[in-house]
Structure formats: C-alpha cells, structure tokens
Design a protein around this motif. Structure first.
Motif, PDB file in Angstrom:
ATOM      1  N   SER A  73       0.832  -1.209   0.000  1.00  0.00           N
ATOM      2  CA  SER A  73       0.000   0.000   0.000  1.00  0.00           C
ATOM      3  C   SER A  73       0.868   1.261   0.000  1.00  0.00           C
ATOM      4  O   SER A  73       0.370   2.362  -0.238  1.00  0.00           O
ATOM      5  N   ASN A  74       2.160   1.094   0.272  1.00  0.00           N
ATOM      6  CA  ASN A  74       3.122   2.202   0.251  1.00  0.00           C
ATOM      7  C   ASN A  74       4.288   1.809  -0.644  1.00  0.00           C
ATOM      8  O   ASN A  74       5.185   1.066  -0.222  1.00  0.00           O
ATOM      9  N   ILE A  75       4.268   2.302  -1.880  1.00  0.00           N
ATOM     10  CA  ILE A  75       5.293   1.866  -2.834  1.00  0.00           C
ATOM     11  C   ILE A  75       5.877   3.061  -3.586  1.00  0.00           C
ATOM     12  O   ILE A  75       5.251   4.115  -3.729  1.00  0.00           O
ATOM     13  N   GLY A  76       7.101   2.854  -4.041  1.00  0.00           N
ATOM     14  CA  GLY A  76       7.746   3.807  -4.932  1.00  0.00           C
ATOM     15  C   GLY A  76       8.429   3.038  -6.047  1.00  0.00           C
ATOM     16  O   GLY A  76       8.795   1.868  -5.873  1.00  0.00           O
ATOM     17  N   VAL A  77       8.597   3.679  -7.188  1.00  0.00           N
ATOM     18  CA  VAL A  77       9.347   3.099  -8.298  1.00  0.00           C
ATOM     19  C   VAL A  77      10.451   4.083  -8.656  1.00  0.00           C
ATOM     20  O   VAL A  77      10.178   5.245  -8.972  1.00  0.00           O
ATOM     21  N   TRP A  78      11.671   3.624  -8.573  1.00  0.00           N
ATOM     22  CA  TRP A  78      12.852   4.451  -8.858  1.00  0.00           C
ATOM     23  C   TRP A  78      13.511   3.923 -10.138  1.00  0.00           C
ATOM     24  O   TRP A  78      13.780   2.725 -10.241  1.00  0.00           O
ATOM     25  N   GLY A  79      13.733   4.804 -11.093  1.00  0.00           N
ATOM     26  CA  GLY A  79      14.332   4.373 -12.353  1.00  0.00           C
ATOM     27  C   GLY A  79      15.495   5.244 -12.770  1.00  0.00           C
ATOM     28  O   GLY A  79      15.580   6.424 -12.425  1.00  0.00           O
ATOM     29  N   HIS A  80      16.409   4.654 -13.531  1.00  0.00           N
ATOM     30  CA  HIS A  80      17.601   5.356 -14.023  1.00  0.00           C
ATOM     31  C   HIS A  80      17.765   5.100 -15.515  1.00  0.00           C
ATOM     32  O   HIS A  80      17.681   3.960 -15.958  1.00  0.00           O
ATOM     33  N   SER A  81      17.963   6.169 -16.275  1.00  0.00           N
ATOM     34  CA  SER A  81      18.275   6.085 -17.699  1.00  0.00           C
ATOM     35  C   SER A  81      17.164   5.357 -18.451  1.00  0.00           C
ATOM     36  O   SER A  81      16.015   5.800 -18.451  1.00  0.00           O
ATOM     37  N   PHE A  82      17.463   4.215 -19.061  1.00  0.00           N
ATOM     38  CA  PHE A  82      16.433   3.443 -19.754  1.00  0.00           C
ATOM     39  C   PHE A  82      15.302   3.077 -18.799  1.00  0.00           C
ATOM     40  O   PHE A  82      14.119   3.121 -19.158  1.00  0.00           O
ATOM     41  N   GLY A  83      15.662   2.722 -17.563  1.00  0.00           N
ATOM     42  CA  GLY A  83      14.645   2.381 -16.568  1.00  0.00           C
ATOM     43  C   GLY A  83      13.777   3.557 -16.194  1.00  0.00           C
ATOM     44  O   GLY A  83      12.585   3.402 -15.922  1.00  0.00           O
ATOM     45  N   ALA A  84      14.369   4.767 -16.192  1.00  0.00           N
ATOM     46  CA  ALA A  84      13.565   5.970 -15.938  1.00  0.00           C
ATOM     47  C   ALA A  84      12.595   6.216 -17.074  1.00  0.00           C
ATOM     48  O   ALA A  84      11.436   6.588 -16.860  1.00  0.00           O
ATOM     49  N   GLY A  85      13.056   5.994 -18.307  1.00  0.00           N
ATOM     50  CA  GLY A  85      12.175   6.145 -19.459  1.00  0.00           C
ATOM     51  C   GLY A  85      11.023   5.158 -19.449  1.00  0.00           C
ATOM     52  O   GLY A  85       9.959   5.423 -20.034  1.00  0.00           O
ATOM     53  N   ALA A  86      11.222   4.035 -18.769  1.00  0.00           N
ATOM     54  CA  ALA A  86      10.167   3.025 -18.681  1.00  0.00           C
ATOM     55  C   ALA A  86       9.092   3.387 -17.664  1.00  0.00           C
ATOM     56  O   ALA A  86       7.994   2.824 -17.689  1.00  0.00           O
ATOM     57  N   ILE A  87       9.378   4.319 -16.766  1.00  0.00           N
ATOM     58  CA  ILE A  87       8.472   4.568 -15.642  1.00  0.00           C
ATOM     59  C   ILE A  87       7.069   5.018 -16.062  1.00  0.00           C
ATOM     60  O   ILE A  87       6.081   4.560 -15.468  1.00  0.00           O
ATOM     61  N   PRO A  88       6.891   5.897 -17.051  1.00  0.00           N
ATOM     62  CA  PRO A  88       5.511   6.230 -17.423  1.00  0.00           C
ATOM     63  C   PRO A  88       4.682   4.999 -17.785  1.00  0.00           C
ATOM     64  O   PRO A  88       3.517   4.884 -17.378  1.00  0.00           O
ATOM     65  N   TRP A  89       5.281   4.074 -18.530  1.00  0.00           N
ATOM     66  CA  TRP A  89       4.569   2.828 -18.868  1.00  0.00           C
ATOM     67  C   TRP A  89       4.377   1.979 -17.615  1.00  0.00           C
ATOM     68  O   TRP A  89       3.289   1.432 -17.384  1.00  0.00           O
ATOM     69  N   LEU A  90       5.417   1.863 -16.798  1.00  0.00           N
ATOM     70  CA  LEU A  90       5.315   1.071 -15.574  1.00  0.00           C
ATOM     71  C   LEU A  90       4.259   1.650 -14.645  1.00  0.00           C
ATOM     72  O   LEU A  90       3.508   0.903 -14.010  1.00  0.00           O
ATOM     73  N   ALA A  91       4.162   2.974 -14.575  1.00  0.00           N
ATOM     74  CA  ALA A  91       3.163   3.613 -13.714  1.00  0.00           C
ATOM     75  C   ALA A  91       1.756   3.220 -14.130  1.00  0.00           C
ATOM     76  O   ALA A  91       0.883   2.985 -13.276  1.00  0.00           O
ATOM     77  N   GLN A  92       1.522   3.144 -15.422  1.00  0.00           N
ATOM     78  CA  GLN A  92       0.199   2.765 -15.902  1.00  0.00           C
ATOM     79  C   GLN A  92      -0.118   1.309 -15.573  1.00  0.00           C
ATOM     80  O   GLN A  92      -1.279   0.961 -15.323  1.00  0.00           O
ATOM     81  N   GLN A  93       0.898   0.456 -15.545  1.00  0.00           N
ATOM     82  CA  GLN A  93       0.674  -0.942 -15.159  1.00  0.00           C
ATOM     83  C   GLN A  93       0.461  -1.047 -13.649  1.00  0.00           C
ATOM     84  O   GLN A  93      -0.420  -1.786 -13.184  1.00  0.00           O
TER      85      GLN A  93
END
Length: 303
Positions: free
Chosen positions: A105-125
C-alpha cells in the motif's frame, strides 16, 4: 533472489533486518515495510544490483524493502514488460516466500536512464494492481526516451495515477541522454503541479553531475551522491507518504561540506526552472570531505 521468465531474468529482494529504528518509522524487522521497485539502466545486459549497491544499501538502511528487476535487451518492447513482470513476481511469489513483509500500500518506483524512461509505462501498469493505495511515488533519474502506445519518442499527454507523486532529476553534465527528454516528460505527464517536481543537479567545482551519479560503488560516492540522489528519493517518498519534505527549498539544498574554509554551501539544484540553465560554481572542494546530511542520506546503516 528469484528467477522468472527467460534470458536469465532475475529479481533481487533486499530486506531490512534488526531492531534499528529507521527514519521511515517503526523498526527494521517490522512485519510490514514500504517497498521500492528499481528499474535499472541498461549499462549492461542483465545488470546486477551491485551496479546500484550504494543506493540499495541506503534505501534498505532507511527501512525499505527493495526490489531490483533486471532485463535482457535494449528495446522498450519487450524490456518494459520484463521489468514489470519482475515486479509482479516479487510482489507475489517472493513476497510470499519472505512472509508477506511487503507493504504494497506504500510503494515507490525508482528508475535510471532506460529504466527511468520506462516509468511512465510502468506507472500505468502499477495503477492496475491496487498497489500504492496509501502512498505512491515515481522517481525518474537521467531519463532516456519514453515509449508508449507505439510512439517513440512519446508524444501527447502521459496519463499517470492520480495519487502519484513524481520527481524527475536531470544531471547537468549528462553526456549520455538528452536532458530535454526529462523536461518533455515533466510537461507531458498528467500529474498536477502540486505533486511533481523537476530537479537539475549542477556541477560543483571538481564534482560533476554526470549520468552515472545514481549508480556506482564506494569508490565514487561523495556528497553529490548523498544530496543529488539519496536525499531526492527520500524527499519524494516522505512527501507522498507523510506530507513532509515537499518544499522546493528541500530539493534545492545540496548541503555544506567541510572541504571549504567557511564551510560554504554547495551549488544549489535547480527546481522547476524552465528552460534548462547552466550555473557553474567556482572554488569547489579541495577533497572529498563531506558533511553528512543531518537526517537524510546517512551512510551509517540503521537497518
């Protein structure tokens, strides 16, 4: 550690232990702890968590369970899905194996470079999972291109979960990705202005704000790492969960360090300032003698 899928895909789950009292509350060995999912850069195919060893140690020391998912390939399709599949595997199978300690219930997603670029898609999932019902945040560092809906680079509005806090960090000396991508994402996400910030870390004397600042090991850690990386993820996490450390002044502060006579304040970060500005500070530190932040970014482990 647990394997999933093919092409040597793995998940690593790092958990806090002991009776220490981390700054995020409770004790290290609580039956439930908040979770940070890491989407790494593609410095190497199947990147190992040791590439972000200092960052992971800092996160765990602050009381977070940390999930690190690697992936094969450098194409958004299927790499994005590989990362998210790893997150799901950790949140289900590996969570069960560790006694369901993950507080999803308390989460964060941290991304770097290619992984940061993936975050908008990951956020939607992530929005479809039910995770983050109490607090949810996303931190994009040295953002590479964003791929959504078959568009590369992404154009138009990027829909983010309504309760998400978003922090985007660019590095002035980044020679790997176009810093403009970070500002494109900042302007495109649906997140309200009160829940998002964009930060540019400035060079300071001999210390550079480079693409690789968020990664590395003890051989290259310095005050830029504590204030330019650790403090920032802690701030967005605190803001999302507790409503604290949300102020622009917190994000601008790059601290003081004892390598200067005064000691003098380090060059402040730029926060929510458009367009990009170039600010260089003369008279940098004479050596890596750094003051530890008073209550964030401490190198001493509590968990």
């Amino acid at each position: 550690m647990g394997g999933y899928g093919s092409f040597n895909q793995y998940n690593w789950v790092h958990v806090p232990v002991g009776t220490g009292t981390p700054r995020t509350g409770g004790t290290c060995n609580d039956s439930n702890r908040p979770v940070i999912f890491i989407a790494p850069g593609n410095l190497l195919v199947n990147s190992l968590p040791s590439l972000y060893g200092n960052l992971i140690e800092n996160m765990v020391s602050n009381g977070y369970i940390v999930v690190y998912s690697n992936y094969a390939g450098k194409s958004p399709d299927p790499a994005y899905n590989k990362i998210f599949t790893g997150f799901q595997y950790a949140a289900s199978t590996l969570n069960a194996n560790s006694g369901y300690r993950m507080d999803l219930s308390n989460i964060g997603v941290w991304g770097h470079s290619f992984g940061a670029g993936a975050i908008p898609w990951l956020a939607q999932q992530v929005a479809t999972t039910g995770w983050g019902s109490n607090s949810m945040w996303f931190a994009l560092n040295a953002t590479s291109y964003v791929y959504l809906n078959g568009s590369l680079p992404q154009t138009g509005t990027i829909t983010m979960p309504s309760n998400a806090h978003v922090q985007i960090v660019a590095y002035n000396d980044d020679s790997v990705v176009d810093q403009g991508w970070a500002f494109d994402v900042f302007n495109s996400i649906s997140t309200p202005a009160s829940q998002k910030h964009i930060i540019q870390i400035e060079p300071d004397g001999t210390y550079k704000a480079e693409h690789t600042l968020p990664s590395g090991n003890n051989s290259n850690i310095n005050y830029m790492t504590y204030y330019g990386v650790y403090k920032n993820y802690q701030a967005v996490a605190d803001c999302a969960r507790f409503g604290t450390n949300c102020a622009t002044s917190v994000l601008k502060d790059m601290g003081q360090f004892s390598g200067r006579p005064a000691p003098l304040a380090a060059t402040p970060a730029l926060v929510d300032e458009l367009p990009l500005q170039e600010i260089y500070h003369s008279g940098g530190p004479t050596g890596p003698k750094c003051d530890v932040p008073p209550d964030t970014g401490k190198p001493v482990r509590t968990c």
